[in-house]
Design an enzyme around this catalytic site. Structure first.
Site, PDB file in Angstrom:
ATOM      1  N   GLU A 103       0.830  -1.198   0.000  1.00 15.58           N
ATOM      2  CA  GLU A 103       0.000   0.000   0.000  1.00 15.58           C
ATOM      3  C   GLU A 103       0.868   1.253   0.000  1.00 15.58           C
ATOM      4  OE1 GLU A 103      -4.167  -1.312   1.898  1.00 15.58           O
ATOM      5  OE2 GLU A 103      -2.674  -0.843   3.402  1.00 15.58           O
ATOM      6  N   CYS A 116       3.504   8.612   1.157  1.00 14.69           N
ATOM      7  CA  CYS A 116       3.999   7.667   2.160  1.00 14.69           C
ATOM      8  C   CYS A 116       4.251   6.335   1.472  1.00 14.69           C
ATOM      9  CB  CYS A 116       2.953   7.532   3.265  1.00 14.69           C
ATOM     10  SG  CYS A 116       3.388   6.307   4.501  1.00 14.69           S
ATOM     11  N   CYS A 123       6.186  -7.028   7.768  1.00 14.07           N
ATOM     12  CA  CYS A 123       7.290  -6.538   8.603  1.00 14.07           C
ATOM     13  C   CYS A 123       7.722  -7.671   9.524  1.00 14.07           C
ATOM     14  CB  CYS A 123       6.797  -5.342   9.431  1.00 14.07           C
ATOM     15  SG  CYS A 123       8.110  -4.484  10.309  1.00 14.07           S
ATOM     16  N   CYS A 127       5.473  -4.735  16.444  1.00 12.44           N
ATOM     17  CA  CYS A 127       5.020  -3.695  17.374  1.00 12.44           C
ATOM     18  C   CYS A 127       3.546  -3.956  17.657  1.00 12.44           C
ATOM     19  CB  CYS A 127       5.253  -2.323  16.762  1.00 12.44           C
ATOM     20  SG  CYS A 127       6.988  -2.094  16.330  1.00 12.44           S
ATOM     21  N   CYS A 130       0.581  -1.973  15.971  1.00 11.85           N
ATOM     22  CA  CYS A 130       0.684  -1.673  14.529  1.00 11.85           C
ATOM     23  C   CYS A 130       0.050  -2.789  13.703  1.00 11.85           C
ATOM     24  CB  CYS A 130       2.149  -1.514  14.147  1.00 11.85           C
ATOM     25  SG  CYS A 130       2.411  -1.349  12.376  1.00 11.85           S
ATOM     26  N   CYS A 361      -1.510   6.250   9.745  1.00  8.07           N
ATOM     27  CA  CYS A 361      -0.299   5.595  10.267  1.00  8.07           C
ATOM     28  C   CYS A 361      -0.633   4.263  10.906  1.00  8.07           C
ATOM     29  CB  CYS A 361       0.347   6.407  11.376  1.00  8.07           C
ATOM     30  SG  CYS A 361       0.764   8.061  10.950  1.00  8.07           S
TER      31      CYS A 361
HETATM   32  N1  SAH Z   1       8.663   0.548  10.483  1.00  4.05           N
HETATM   33  C1  SAH Z   1       8.959   1.912  10.546  1.00  4.05           C
HETATM   34  C2  SAH Z   1       8.214   2.676   9.489  1.00  4.05           C
HETATM   35  C3  SAH Z   1       6.703   2.681   9.654  1.00  4.05           C
HETATM   36  S1  SAH Z   1       6.264   4.290  10.089  1.00  4.05           S
HETATM   37  C4  SAH Z   1       8.671   2.451  11.917  1.00  4.05           C
HETATM   38  O1  SAH Z   1       8.080   1.719  12.711  1.00  4.05           O
HETATM   39  O2  SAH Z   1       9.099   3.560  12.205  1.00  4.05           O
HETATM   40  C5  SAH Z   1       4.682   4.171  10.667  1.00  4.05           C
HETATM   41  C6  SAH Z   1       4.541   4.984  11.943  1.00  4.05           C
HETATM   42  O3  SAH Z   1       3.203   4.818  12.421  1.00  4.05           O
HETATM   43  C7  SAH Z   1       5.469   4.482  13.023  1.00  4.05           C
HETATM   44  O4  SAH Z   1       5.855   5.516  13.878  1.00  4.05           O
HETATM   45  C8  SAH Z   1       4.551   3.536  13.744  1.00  4.05           C
HETATM   46  O5  SAH Z   1       5.031   3.254  15.031  1.00  4.05           O
HETATM   47  C9  SAH Z   1       3.256   4.293  13.746  1.00  4.05           C
HETATM   48  N2  SAH Z   1       2.090   3.443  13.966  1.00  4.05           N
HETATM   49  C10 SAH Z   1       2.017   2.102  13.813  1.00  4.05           C
HETATM   50  N3  SAH Z   1       0.761   1.679  14.115  1.00  4.05           N
HETATM   51  C11 SAH Z   1       0.057   2.764  14.443  1.00  4.05           C
HETATM   52  C12 SAH Z   1      -1.310   2.979  14.808  1.00  4.05           C
HETATM   53  N4  SAH Z   1      -2.168   1.962  14.865  1.00  4.05           N
HETATM   54  N5  SAH Z   1      -1.706   4.226  15.080  1.00  4.05           N
HETATM   55  C13 SAH Z   1      -0.844   5.266  14.963  1.00  4.05           C
HETATM   56  N6  SAH Z   1       0.436   5.132  14.613  1.00  4.05           N
HETATM   57  C14 SAH Z   1       0.892   3.898  14.349  1.00  4.05           C
HETATM   58 FE1  SF4 Z   2       7.015  -2.808  11.575  1.00  2.37          FE
HETATM   59 FE2  SF4 Z   2       4.778  -1.538  12.282  1.00  2.37          FE
HETATM   60 FE3  SF4 Z   2       6.757  -1.824  14.041  1.00  2.37          FE
HETATM   61 FE4  SF4 Z   2       7.053  -0.150  11.982  1.00  2.37          FE
HETATM   62  S1  SF4 Z   2       5.577   0.046  13.627  1.00  2.37           S
HETATM   63  S2  SF4 Z   2       8.542  -1.655  12.733  1.00  2.37           S
HETATM   64  S3  SF4 Z   2       5.913  -1.251  10.370  1.00  2.37           S
HETATM   65  S4  SF4 Z   2       5.555  -3.498  13.113  1.00  2.37           S
END
Ligand code: SAH
Ligand code: SF4
Length: 387
Positions: A103, A116, A123, A127, A130, A361
């Site tokens: 996406e 973006c 991944c 996290c 996420c 995000c």
């Molecule tokens: N993997 C990298 C790049 C992804 S950036 C990283 O984790 O930094 C996407 C951003 O959105 C990251 O800061 C992530 O932590 C945040 N994010 C992930 N899930 C989210 C959610 N459900 N609501 C808001 N932010 C979220």
């Molecule tokens: Fe992977 Fe989501 Fe964690 Fe970013 S925030 S490292 S995309 S699991």
């Protein structure tokens, strides 16, 4: 067929040189590679036929041996706020199979347009808040697949010299529709350093797409050993998915913290090459109800970041199906933001965009799955026997 998208100029020249079907004298290779680069990245050419500065015979030879294929748009969703999300299908590594999907999201604002982009399908990190983290890694994207997301967006938005913006399109007041790139889609970009580096070289090239490295932000969950090289070799703006100010909490939210603790992470940030007040690191902090949103957390956040030229981005948690987390109440977010604001950080809350189409995000996820090794091998074997 060799896809030229994402190759460096030198790699393009090598393709021209080594192909028996293409007849270009050695002394012209560099010039031809530059010409192709211009057509691909300035003019947005999608085939060789339109390349009028190249003789017809040579165009035909190129078309026989090379292509400029982009990922295919499977669906486009447009949010009420103008955010667009594309589901893109990549070419499959197994002939005859349907390729995996990623996406890409475009967020238009009055003064800028941000794209973006994704770096991996799924991944490896998990996290807990996420959505992407619930999708296992299918594979890494190639440099071409990372850069091609920009081309597809420009194709669709009509941002090439000879195309027109789509009717009804929100056009930022700048002359460009895509002014900024964030590597904040699916995946952990610092786990595929070389591919991201090559893609950023392509995207930022002055004689091509020309999106300056200062307008490209790479977000990492905290792959500490690669942070210095990111500054030195990729030279983009850095964003850190911080999300917690204590190791016990961060271990649960961003499990890579068990490997690289907060202290290691912040030390790496302090040493980020090129760091200055004019080139700050963005710290992302997702607001999770009852987990990391107390005023004590806010004060600790400010204390931890003291001395680091930083921006703070408080991200209201974007829910997704099946998550146990909730977004902090609006009042809690405001009080938290007030502490951050009083410490000198301007406009700390990021307005969620495209939530109605699951484009915000952390909401990105595609249905692509990675097959178990034995099934994949069987598929590859079957594919190899195809005529
Ligand atoms: N993997 C990298 C790049 C992804 S950036 C990283 O984790 O930094 C996407 C951003 O959105 C990251 O800061 C992530 O932590 C945040 N994010 C992930 N899930 C989210 C959610 N459900 N609501 C808001 N932010 C979220
Ligand atoms: Fe992977 Fe989501 Fe964690 Fe970013 S925030 S490292 S995309 S699991």
């Amino acid at each position: 067929m060799i896809n030229l998208i994402g190759l460096s100029r030198e790699e393009i020249a090598r393709v021209l040189e080594t192909s028996d079907a293409i007849d270009i004298p050695a002394r012209h290779l560099k010039m031809r590679a530059n010409q192709l680069w211009h057509w691909i990245y300035v003019q947005g050419a999608r085939d060789f036929e339109c390349m009028t500065t190249i003789a017809k015979g040579l165009r035909q030879q190129l078309a026989e041996f090379c292509c400029l294929e982009r990922p295919e748009i499977v669906t486009e969703q447009i949010s009420q706020d103008g955010t667009r999300k594309w589901l893109l299908r990549l070419a499959s590594s197994v002939p005859g199979q349907t390729g995996p999907e990623i996406e890409t999201v475009y967020i238009p604002e009055e003064t800028r347009g941000t794209l973006c982009i994704s770096s991996q399908i799924g991944c490896t990190l998990t996290c807990s808040f996420c959505h992407t983290g619930t999708q296992r890694l299918v594979r890494n994207l190639t440099p071409g697949e990372i850069a091609a997301q920009v081309l597809v967006a420009k194709d669709t938005l009509g941002e090439w010299p000879n195309s027109n913006p789509q009717p009804g399109q929100i056009v930022p007041s700048q002359s460009r529709m895509i002014t900024n790139i964030v590597l904040m889609g699916m995946g952990e970009p610092l786990y595929i350093f070389d591919n991201v580096k090559q893609a950023v070289d392509t995207i930022s090239d002055d004689a091509g797409l020309s999106i300056s490295r200062r307008r490209i932000t790479l977000s990492t969950s905290g792959v500490v050993p690669m942070i210095k090289r990111c500054g030195e070799e990729i030279g983009v703006m850095l964003a850190i998915s911080l999300h917690a100010v204590r190791d016990e909490v961060r271990d649960l939210l961003v499990p890579i913290n068990k490997k690289y603790s907060l202290r290691d992470l912040l030390d790496a940030c302090r040493a980020y090459p090129g760091l200055a007040n004019s080139k700050r690191i963005t710290f992302e902090y997702v607001m999770l109800k009852g987990i990391n949103d107390s005023l004590a957390d806010a004060r600790e956040l400010v204390r931890l970041l003291k001395g680091i030229p930083a921006k703070i981005n408080l991200i209201p948690f974007n829910p997704w199906p099946g998550t146990a987390y909730e977004c902090s109440d609006w009042q809690t977010i405001e009080e938290f933001a007030e502490v951050v604001y009083r410490a000198g950080y301007a406009s700390p809350v990021r307005t969620p965009r495209g939530r109605d189409i699951m484009a915000a995000c952390g909401q990105l996820k595609s249905a692509s799955i990675k097959l178990p090794v034995n099934q994949r091998k069987a598929q590859e074997k079957a594919a190899a026997t195809l005529p």
